[in-house]
Design a protein around this motif. Structure first.
Motif, mmCIF file in Angstrom:
data_model
loop_
_atom_site.group_PDB
_atom_site.id
_atom_site.type_symbol
_atom_site.label_atom_id
_atom_site.label_comp_id
_atom_site.label_asym_id
_atom_site.label_seq_id
_atom_site.Cartn_x
_atom_site.Cartn_y
_atom_site.Cartn_z
ATOM 1 N N MET A 1 0.832 -1.181 0.000
ATOM 2 C CA MET A 1 0.000 0.000 0.000
ATOM 3 C C MET A 1 0.883 1.253 0.000
ATOM 4 S SD MET A 1 -3.061 0.766 2.592
ATOM 5 C CE MET A 1 -3.284 2.368 3.227
ATOM 6 N N LEU A 2 0.552 2.196 -0.824
ATOM 7 C CA LEU A 2 1.282 3.456 -0.894
ATOM 8 C C LEU A 2 0.706 4.428 0.122
ATOM 9 C CD1 LEU A 2 1.468 4.007 -4.761
ATOM 10 C CD2 LEU A 2 3.164 2.959 -3.277
ATOM 11 N N GLU A 3 1.594 5.070 0.872
ATOM 12 C CA GLU A 3 1.173 6.045 1.876
ATOM 13 C C GLU A 3 1.866 7.374 1.599
ATOM 14 O OE1 GLU A 3 1.844 6.804 6.645
ATOM 15 O OE2 GLU A 3 2.034 4.776 5.848
ATOM 16 N N ARG A 4 1.095 8.417 1.445
ATOM 17 C CA ARG A 4 1.637 9.748 1.176
ATOM 18 C C ARG A 4 2.143 10.380 2.471
ATOM 19 N NH1 ARG A 4 -1.674 14.971 -0.977
ATOM 20 N NH2 ARG A 4 0.149 16.206 -1.486
ATOM 21 N N VAL A 5 3.313 10.989 2.400
ATOM 22 C CA VAL A 5 3.896 11.688 3.544
ATOM 23 C C VAL A 5 3.762 13.183 3.298
ATOM 24 C CG1 VAL A 5 6.011 12.115 4.854
ATOM 25 C CG2 VAL A 5 5.505 9.807 4.010
ATOM 26 N N ILE A 6 3.235 13.884 4.281
ATOM 27 C CA ILE A 6 3.004 15.324 4.162
ATOM 28 C C ILE A 6 3.597 16.033 5.367
ATOM 29 C CG2 ILE A 6 1.232 17.124 4.012
ATOM 30 C CD1 ILE A 6 -0.670 14.936 2.939
ATOM 31 N N THR A 7 4.246 17.160 5.133
ATOM 32 C CA THR A 7 4.650 18.053 6.222
ATOM 33 C C THR A 7 3.982 19.397 5.960
ATOM 34 O OG1 THR A 7 6.636 18.905 5.126
ATOM 35 C CG2 THR A 7 6.898 16.906 6.455
ATOM 36 N N GLN A 8 3.961 20.210 6.965
ATOM 37 C CA GLN A 8 3.359 21.540 6.819
ATOM 38 C C GLN A 8 4.425 22.609 6.995
ATOM 39 O OE1 GLN A 8 0.371 22.066 5.669
ATOM 40 N NE2 GLN A 8 -0.056 19.871 5.675
ATOM 41 N N PRO A 9 4.480 23.584 6.150
ATOM 42 C CA PRO A 9 3.584 23.751 5.013
ATOM 43 C C PRO A 9 3.927 22.758 3.908
ATOM 44 C CG PRO A 9 5.257 25.451 4.941
ATOM 45 C CD PRO A 9 5.485 24.656 6.213
ATOM 46 N N ASP A 10 2.947 22.453 3.085
ATOM 47 C CA ASP A 10 3.145 21.550 1.960
ATOM 48 C C ASP A 10 3.217 22.373 0.673
ATOM 49 O OD1 ASP A 10 3.226 19.640 0.018
ATOM 50 O OD2 ASP A 10 1.376 18.632 0.605
ATOM 51 N N ASN A 11 4.428 22.797 0.332
ATOM 52 C CA ASN A 11 4.631 23.600 -0.878
ATOM 53 C C ASN A 11 4.508 22.771 -2.156
ATOM 54 O OD1 ASN A 11 5.144 25.965 0.616
ATOM 55 N ND2 ASN A 11 7.238 25.300 0.981
ATOM 56 N N ASN B 1 15.209 20.346 4.927
ATOM 57 C CA ASN B 1 13.928 19.934 4.364
ATOM 58 C C ASN B 1 13.879 18.417 4.190
ATOM 59 O OD1 ASN B 1 13.222 22.636 4.263
ATOM 60 N ND2 ASN B 1 13.664 22.851 2.081
ATOM 61 N N LEU B 2 14.984 17.834 3.737
ATOM 62 C CA LEU B 2 15.067 16.388 3.588
ATOM 63 C C LEU B 2 14.865 15.714 4.943
ATOM 64 C CD1 LEU B 2 15.685 13.847 1.912
ATOM 65 C CD2 LEU B 2 18.121 14.284 2.320
ATOM 66 N N ARG B 3 15.544 16.201 5.968
ATOM 67 C CA ARG B 3 15.410 15.628 7.310
ATOM 68 C C ARG B 3 13.950 15.669 7.779
ATOM 69 N NH1 ARG B 3 18.357 19.033 10.503
ATOM 70 N NH2 ARG B 3 20.239 17.799 10.376
ATOM 71 N N ARG B 4 13.286 16.788 7.556
ATOM 72 C CA ARG B 4 11.905 16.953 8.004
ATOM 73 C C ARG B 4 10.981 15.930 7.338
ATOM 74 N NH1 ARG B 4 9.207 22.682 7.156
ATOM 75 N NH2 ARG B 4 9.524 22.037 5.008
ATOM 76 N N VAL B 5 11.138 15.739 6.036
ATOM 77 C CA VAL B 5 10.288 14.783 5.331
ATOM 78 C C VAL B 5 10.619 13.350 5.759
ATOM 79 C CG1 VAL B 5 9.609 13.887 3.074
ATOM 80 C CG2 VAL B 5 9.982 16.329 3.373
#
Length: 129
Positions: free
Chosen positions: A1-11, A56-60
Motif C-alpha cells: 500500500m502506498l502512503e503519502r507523507v506530508i509536512t506543513q507547510p506543503d509547498n 527539508n530532507l530531514r523533516r520529510v
C-alpha cells in the motif's frame, strides 16, 4: 500500500506532487531544494541553499518514520558542478558512515531559476520492535 507523507507547510500540493511516498519499509522522497517555509529559495548562496535542502530532507524523512542515518541512496542535482566540494562538505555534515549511495549530477536548471541544489532520497523505515 502506498502512503503519502506530508509536512506543513506543503509547498508541493499545488504541483500535484507528494513530498514522499512510503511503500512498506522504504521511503521515496521527492527532490528537496533550498526553499524555506514560505516556498521561496533562501538567500545566502549555494551553501545556505544546501543546508536548507538537507533540513527539508530531514523533516520529510522524519515525517515518514525515517531519518538521515537511514538514507540508502541520494541523488543530488546541482546547477554548477563547481560546487562539488561544497556538496562533499554538506554530505559530511548531514550524513555519517556508512554513507549512502549517491549520484551527483549537474543540470541546466531546477524548478526555480534561483535554485542551485535539489536532493532526492530513498530511505529505510525502521520497524518498531
Amino acid at each position: 500500500m502506498l502512503e503519502r507523507v506530508i509536512t506543513q507547510p506543503d509547498n508541493y500540493e499545488p504541483y500535484l506532487l507528494s513530498q514522499a511516498i512510503r511503500f512498506g519499509n522504504l521511503l521515496f522522497v521527492s527532490g528537496q531544494a533550498g526553499a524555506g517555509d514560505d516556498g521561496k529559495i533562501v538567500a545566502g548562496g549555494f551553501r545556505a541553499q544546501g543546508e536548507q535542502a538537507f533540513a527539508n530532507l530531514r523533516r520529510v524523512l522524519e515525517a515518514g518514520g525515517s531519518s538521515l542515518k537511514d538514507v540508502i541512496k541520494v541523488t543530488i542535482f546541482v546547477t554548477d558542478m563547481g560546487h562539488f566540494q561544497d556538496v562533499v562538505e554538506l554530505r559530511r555534515e548531514f550524513f555519517s558512515a556508512p554513507y549512502p549511495a549517491d549520484t551527483i549530477a549537474e543540470v541546466r536548471a531546477l524548478y526555480d531559476p534561483a535554485a542551485m541544489i535539489e536532493i532526492e532520497a530513498i530511505a529505510a523505515v525502521r520497524t518498531k520492535s
